[in-house]
Design a protein around this motif. Structure first.
Motif, PDB file in Angstrom:
ATOM      1  N   ALA A 345      37.350  43.563  13.411  1.00  0.00           N
ATOM      2  CA  ALA A 345      36.891  44.860  12.889  1.00  0.00           C
ATOM      3  C   ALA A 345      35.743  45.390  13.739  1.00  0.00           C
ATOM      4  CB  ALA A 345      36.443  44.715  11.434  1.00  0.00           C
ATOM      5  N   HIS A 346      34.869  44.478  14.136  1.00  0.00           N
ATOM      6  CA  HIS A 346      33.734  44.884  14.961  1.00  0.00           C
ATOM      7  C   HIS A 346      34.211  45.396  16.319  1.00  0.00           C
ATOM      8  CE1 HIS A 346      30.671  43.976  18.055  1.00  0.00           C
ATOM      9  NE2 HIS A 346      29.934  44.658  17.215  1.00  0.00           N
ATOM     10  N   ALA A 347      35.187  44.697  16.915  1.00  0.00           N
ATOM     11  CA  ALA A 347      35.689  45.120  18.234  1.00  0.00           C
ATOM     12  C   ALA A 347      36.362  46.492  18.146  1.00  0.00           C
ATOM     13  CB  ALA A 347      36.663  44.072  18.780  1.00  0.00           C
ATOM     14  N   VAL A 348      37.069  46.743  17.038  1.00  0.00           N
ATOM     15  CA  VAL A 348      37.723  48.050  16.890  1.00  0.00           C
ATOM     16  C   VAL A 348      36.660  49.145  16.751  1.00  0.00           C
ATOM     17  CG1 VAL A 348      39.286  49.436  15.492  1.00  0.00           C
ATOM     18  CG2 VAL A 348      39.781  47.009  15.864  1.00  0.00           C
ATOM     19  N   LEU A 349      35.671  48.897  15.899  1.00  0.00           N
ATOM     20  CA  LEU A 349      34.608  49.897  15.737  1.00  0.00           C
ATOM     21  C   LEU A 349      33.864  50.146  17.041  1.00  0.00           C
ATOM     22  CD1 LEU A 349      33.150  48.979  12.246  1.00  0.00           C
ATOM     23  CD2 LEU A 349      34.044  51.215  12.938  1.00  0.00           C
ATOM     24  N   GLU A 350      33.633  49.080  17.787  1.00  0.00           N
ATOM     25  CA  GLU A 350      32.939  49.206  19.067  1.00  0.00           C
ATOM     26  C   GLU A 350      33.795  50.003  20.059  1.00  0.00           C
ATOM     27  OE1 GLU A 350      29.835  48.303  19.809  1.00  0.00           O
ATOM     28  OE2 GLU A 350      29.998  48.706  21.964  1.00  0.00           O
ATOM     29  N   THR A 351      35.107  49.919  19.920  1.00  0.00           N
ATOM     30  CA  THR A 351      35.992  50.716  20.788  1.00  0.00           C
ATOM     31  C   THR A 351      35.936  52.195  20.391  1.00  0.00           C
ATOM     32  OG1 THR A 351      37.470  48.821  21.009  1.00  0.00           O
ATOM     33  CG2 THR A 351      38.382  50.968  21.598  1.00  0.00           C
ATOM     34  N   VAL A 352      35.919  52.453  19.087  1.00  0.00           N
ATOM     35  CA  VAL A 352      35.910  53.851  18.620  1.00  0.00           C
ATOM     36  C   VAL A 352      34.530  54.483  18.852  1.00  0.00           C
ATOM     37  CG1 VAL A 352      36.254  55.381  16.639  1.00  0.00           C
ATOM     38  CG2 VAL A 352      37.628  53.294  16.863  1.00  0.00           C
ATOM     39  N   TYR A 353      33.489  53.763  18.444  1.00  0.00           N
ATOM     40  CA  TYR A 353      32.113  54.274  18.527  1.00  0.00           C
ATOM     41  C   TYR A 353      31.246  53.274  19.297  1.00  0.00           C
ATOM     42  CZ  TYR A 353      33.315  57.362  14.507  1.00  0.00           C
ATOM     43  OH  TYR A 353      33.868  58.292  13.657  1.00  0.00           O
ATOM     44  N   PRO A 354      31.323  53.255  20.639  1.00  0.00           N
ATOM     45  CA  PRO A 354      30.558  52.239  21.378  1.00  0.00           C
ATOM     46  C   PRO A 354      29.063  52.302  21.061  1.00  0.00           C
ATOM     47  CG  PRO A 354      32.059  53.431  22.837  1.00  0.00           C
ATOM     48  CD  PRO A 354      32.072  54.156  21.521  1.00  0.00           C
ATOM     49  N   GLY A 355      28.494  51.169  20.729  1.00  0.00           N
ATOM     50  CA  GLY A 355      27.049  51.070  20.500  1.00  0.00           C
ATOM     51  C   GLY A 355      26.611  51.401  19.084  1.00  0.00           C
ATOM     52  N   LEU A 356      27.489  51.943  18.261  1.00  0.00           N
ATOM     53  CA  LEU A 356      27.059  52.413  16.942  1.00  0.00           C
ATOM     54  C   LEU A 356      26.690  51.265  15.999  1.00  0.00           C
ATOM     55  CD1 LEU A 356      26.741  54.835  14.949  1.00  0.00           C
ATOM     56  CD2 LEU A 356      29.067  54.349  14.204  1.00  0.00           C
ATOM     57  N   ILE A 357      27.475  50.197  16.003  1.00  0.00           N
ATOM     58  CA  ILE A 357      27.230  49.128  15.035  1.00  0.00           C
ATOM     59  C   ILE A 357      25.876  48.455  15.286  1.00  0.00           C
ATOM     60  CG2 ILE A 357      28.065  46.877  14.211  1.00  0.00           C
ATOM     61  CD1 ILE A 357      29.539  49.326  13.125  1.00  0.00           C
ATOM     62  N   ALA A 358      25.508  48.311  16.548  1.00  0.00           N
ATOM     63  CA  ALA A 358      24.190  47.727  16.845  1.00  0.00           C
ATOM     64  C   ALA A 358      23.088  48.597  16.250  1.00  0.00           C
ATOM     65  CB  ALA A 358      24.013  47.594  18.357  1.00  0.00           C
ATOM     66  N   ASP A 359      23.222  49.910  16.379  1.00  0.00           N
ATOM     67  CA  ASP A 359      22.204  50.824  15.839  1.00  0.00           C
ATOM     68  C   ASP A 359      22.208  50.799  14.307  1.00  0.00           C
ATOM     69  OD1 ASP A 359      21.532  51.496  18.392  1.00  0.00           O
ATOM     70  OD2 ASP A 359      22.586  53.404  18.411  1.00  0.00           O
ATOM     71  N   TRP A 360      23.396  50.819  13.727  1.00  0.00           N
ATOM     72  CA  TRP A 360      23.517  50.788  12.254  1.00  0.00           C
ATOM     73  C   TRP A 360      22.873  49.524  11.701  1.00  0.00           C
ATOM     74  CZ3 TRP A 360      26.681  46.978   9.945  1.00  0.00           C
ATOM     75  CH2 TRP A 360      26.855  47.098   8.561  1.00  0.00           C
TER      76      TRP A 360
END
Ligand code: SF4
Length: 442
Positions: A345-360
């Protein structure tokens, strides 16, 4: 804890998907080889930015390889300046950052250039004594050193005596591209764009300067037959060049091992996401919904397109029409990715929105740092140097126009929107739009 991260630093573009697209293709390939624990890309014109890429990584040893064919303005000035690097190795907090030479400076590129010339001579049965080669670089008058790598390739070709004449010419410097018709006389001209990507320079600007109508080859121009090639960056050998540069740091990059295409992503924020997925059935990030079994566009639970690799998904979401800002609110609908494990799930999100999960994740932990417009402006050397002088009305207008169509919120300006997806600093698209509007207002 991850050990080694590999970061490819490219230019990106607001008009061509190919410019960053080719760098993401290198990333996909290097991830599938599993050569490092975390592998990612960052860009000048597109997110994730040079400035904030380290926030997405857990590795303490990070190698940055500039994906530029020219040495100079970007490799020597912009990248070190934006990343806060002061030499080949910089210690930043717990991380050691290793900055390599650009790909255009590695000797392996010579064989790519020479193979192209040999292959063209052979494919069209051209006589060496009737053929000239033009190595076409970008160049920039801001840094004369930018000519060095293209000039070096030209001089290596001369030493090999493969053709009768060799010149190096530049899109944005002297000698310019049309000068090749004055400075050579052979009836055949092999024109090699010494660029990374088949973006707008290679497909439009260079052919225009050559006097050919498009990139079909061969074509007649100025009384010559011009054999126009692909940019060197499309060669399959580039990932080996990147690895060779990364290994020059002395760090133990792994040998090529087959791995899932969903592995090797940057890991900052991944554990926070997995914990959140454990306690909630679904999570929403911008226009994406996530469960521990699938990720999909929020609009449809049973979308028709199922993607199985980051390359397929990224191409669908960003290439046509081109979306230079991954977080813009026009994310295409109609897709889903079935997950083999929750980590994916993390890899997919990182593909759609690169860098967003780290900021979130950082925002949830309360250690999300923003950079105000004055600080962004203060470290600029080019067109954004005076951006902080914009008046309040112009800043608000640009926020409305650009950030109003983004799933992030401009936290760097207004930190009072709890729960919003955060943004550390004005992105390149914001800065470019603000400058254009200021120029139009004059
Ligand atoms: S919130 Fe604004 S500045 Fe931040 S990424 Fe979105 S458009 Fe760019």
């Amino acid at each position: 804890m991850s050990e080694i991260a590999l970061v490819l630093a490219g230019h990106g573009s607001h008009i061509s998907p190919q410019t960053a697209g080719i760098v993401w293709r290198y990333v996909d390939r290097l991830r599938s080889w599993s050569v490092a624990d975390e592998i990612t890309a960052c860009f000048w014109k597109e997110p994730p930015s040079f400035r904030h890429i380290f926030d997405t990584l857990l590795a303490r040893r990070v190698v940055v390889v500039p994906v530029f064919t020219a040495r100079g303005y970007f490799t020597k000035e912009v990248i070190p300046n934006e990343m806060g690097l002061n030499g080949a190795v910089t210690v930043k907090g717990e991380k050691s950052i290793f900055l390599t030479r650009g790909i255009g400076e590695h000797s392996k590129i010579e064989s790519i250039v020479q193979a192209f010339v040999r292959d063209t001579l052979s494919a069209y049965n051209l006589a060496a004594e009737h053929t000239a080669v033009a190595i076409i670089g970008h160049g920039t008058r801001r840094n004369p050193e930018s000519r060095y790598t293209a000039r070096h390739q030209a001089s290596r070709l001369r030493e090999l005596d493969l053709v009768s004449e060799v010149v190096d010419v530049y899109l944005d410097d002297d000698p310019d591209i049309p000068s090749l018709y004055r400075n050579t006389s052979a009836p055949n001209v092999i024109a090699l764009p010494y660029f990374v990507a088949p973006g707008s320079h290679v497909s439009l600007d260079v052919p225009n300067a050559l006097g050919i109508s498009d990139a079909d080859t061969p074509q007649r121009a100025n009384g010559r037959i011009v054999y126009y090639g692909d940019p060197v960056g499309v060669d399959d050998g580039i990932c080996q060049v990147i690895l060779a540069l990364a290994r020059e740091t002395g760090l133990p990059f792994a040998e090529n091992r087959a791995a899932s295409p969903w592995s090797g992503f940057p890991k900052a924020g991944r554990e926070t996401l997995l914990r959140a997925l454990n306690s909630d059935d679904t999570l929403r990030f911008g226009q994406v919904t996530v469960s521990s079994e699938r990720v999909w566009h929020k609009a449809e639970y049973q979308p028709t397109r199922a993607f199985e690799s980051p390359a397929q998904l990224r191409s669908y979401l960003r290439d046509d029409p081109f979306r230079p800002l991954p977080t813009s609110t026009d994310l295409p609908a109609g897709w889903r990715v079935a997950l083999e494990n929750p980590e994916q799930a993390h890899a997919v999100l990182e593909t759609v929105y690169p860098g967003l999960i780290a900021d979130w994740s950082a925002a949830r932990a309360g250690d999300f740092l923003t950079e105000n417009l004055r600080d962004v402006s203060g470290r600029q050397r080019g067109m954004f140097r005076d951006i902080h002088r914009l008046d309040e009305r112009a800043i608000e207008r640009t926020i409305e126009q650009v950030c109003g169509k983004c799933v992030r919120q401009p936290t760097w300006r207004d930190n009072n929107r709890p729960g919003a997806l955060p943004c550390r600093a004005a992105c390149n698209l914001w800065l470019s739009t603000a400058v254009k509007q200021a120029e139009a207002d004059l």
